[in-house]
Enzyme design. Structure first.
Site, PDB file in Angstrom:
ATOM      1  CB  SER A 145      -1.149   0.075   1.665  1.00 55.80           C
ATOM      2  OG  SER A 145      -0.340  -0.169   2.187  1.00 55.80           O
ATOM      3  CG  HIS A 196      -0.482   4.074   4.042  1.00 58.22           C
ATOM      4  ND1 HIS A 196      -2.673   4.105   4.648  1.00 58.22           N
ATOM      5  CD2 HIS A 196      -0.434   3.270   3.644  1.00 58.22           C
ATOM      6  CE1 HIS A 196      -2.185   2.573   4.979  1.00 58.22           C
ATOM      7  NE2 HIS A 196      -1.550   1.469   4.231  1.00 58.22           N
TER       8      HIS A 196
END
Length: 305
Positions: A145, A196
């Site tokens: 991610s 992230h």
């Protein structure tokens, strides 16, 4: 990226397979397809246990286990973690790979994967120093991610005026990555906020920082070693491919590509073709000889009217 450990299931894999076949294998660019396959295979048969593939300051920097930089992006905690990441990869790959070309997209994925891990370690070390909390040095994360957030920044950079729907709210592409960073952390507290954030920062290093320039220079040095280098083209179905020979034109080398949209690039290429060869985009026309300037002007007018 996700912290911790969960059990494995199969429902996420079923959902991923369903989405895969809905899109169709012929509609998935090659590098995206291979990357998805590698992630799925390493989920089914991991290269090592998760505790030996996750990335952390303690294990990677202090213990010198640098292989985690390569293992952590392509390993996932459970089937849902894999599903959400690979579904996102499918969408971003279909959008970005044809635009950038498969070779450069593969290059981009490799660089983003490595730099996202490095950025994650750097941020965790900074947080540990600022907060005087050694816990940040021991946080261990895995997953693709972070790379996906970097790709999201790149995708939004190409479409700054567009809108993205996030939990039912329309958000400008300019701010979508930041909003999604906060929303995901609130909805799924187990996700790695720092991982992230690392991806967003790497994406910004590419879009507004020096990373793109450095990567282009390295690409130029490598390709300069091969005079007959393979160059990019797009076929009628929209997939990227390669073509050899002196008549091939590399999209990234063309002066239009950095400032014009794909449609504008197409129109500019048509005008250049009319100027250079006196030709026409309509195959039903055949010109017996050289065109005069007046004929070229008339053909241009016909093209836009």
């Amino acid at each position: 990226m996700i912290r911790g450990h969960r059990g494995r299931g199969q429902l996420g894999l079923i959902f991923l397979a369903t989405q895969f076949f809905q899109i169709g294998v012929d509609n998935i660019p090659p590098v995206t397809l291979v990357t998805l396959g590698v992630n799925v295979c390493l989920f089914m048969v991991p290269a090592a246990p998760l505790l030996q593939t996750c990335i952390s300051v303690e294990q990677t920097c202090w213990n010198g286990d640098w292989r985690r930089l390569f293992f952590s992006p392509v390993h996932h905690i459970d089937d849902w973690h894999l599903y959400f990441n690979m579904a996102s990869l499918l969408w971003k790959g279909v959008k970005l790979e044809p635009r950038l070309g498969s070779n450069f997209f593969a290059y981009l994925l490799a660089v983003f994967s490595l730099l996202t891990g490095v950025m994650y370690l750097l941020l965790e070390m900074i947080l540990s120093v600022i907060t005087n909390d050694p816990h940040y040095n021991m946080e261990c994360a895995v997953g693709f991610s972070g790379v996906l957030f970097a790709l999201k920044v790149l995708r939004n950079h190409y479409h700054p005026g567009g809108m993205t729907n996030i939990v039912g709210v329309a958000v400008s592409n300019r701010y979508a990555s930041w909003v999604e960073l906060v929303v995901i952390h609130l909805i799924f507290p187990g996700t790695s906020f720092v991982g992230h954030l690392a991806g967003i920062l790497v994406g910004l290093l590419y879009t507004i920082g020096p990373l793109k320039i450095i990567m282009k220079k390295i690409e130029g040095i490598v390709t300069a070693e091969y005079p007959g280098r393979r160059t990019q083209f797009f076929n009628s179905s929209g997939y990227s491919g390669r073509r050899d020979g002196p008549q091939a034109h590399h999209q990234n080398d063309h002066p239009y590509t950095e400032i014009l949209s794909e449609e504008e690039q197409y129109d500019a290429a048509i005008r250049a073709s009319l100027n250079d060869r006196g030709g026409s985009t309509d195959r039903s026309f055949n010109f017996p000889g050289e065109l005069t300037a007046e004929e070229i002007r008339r053909l241009r007018l016909q093209r836009f009217t």
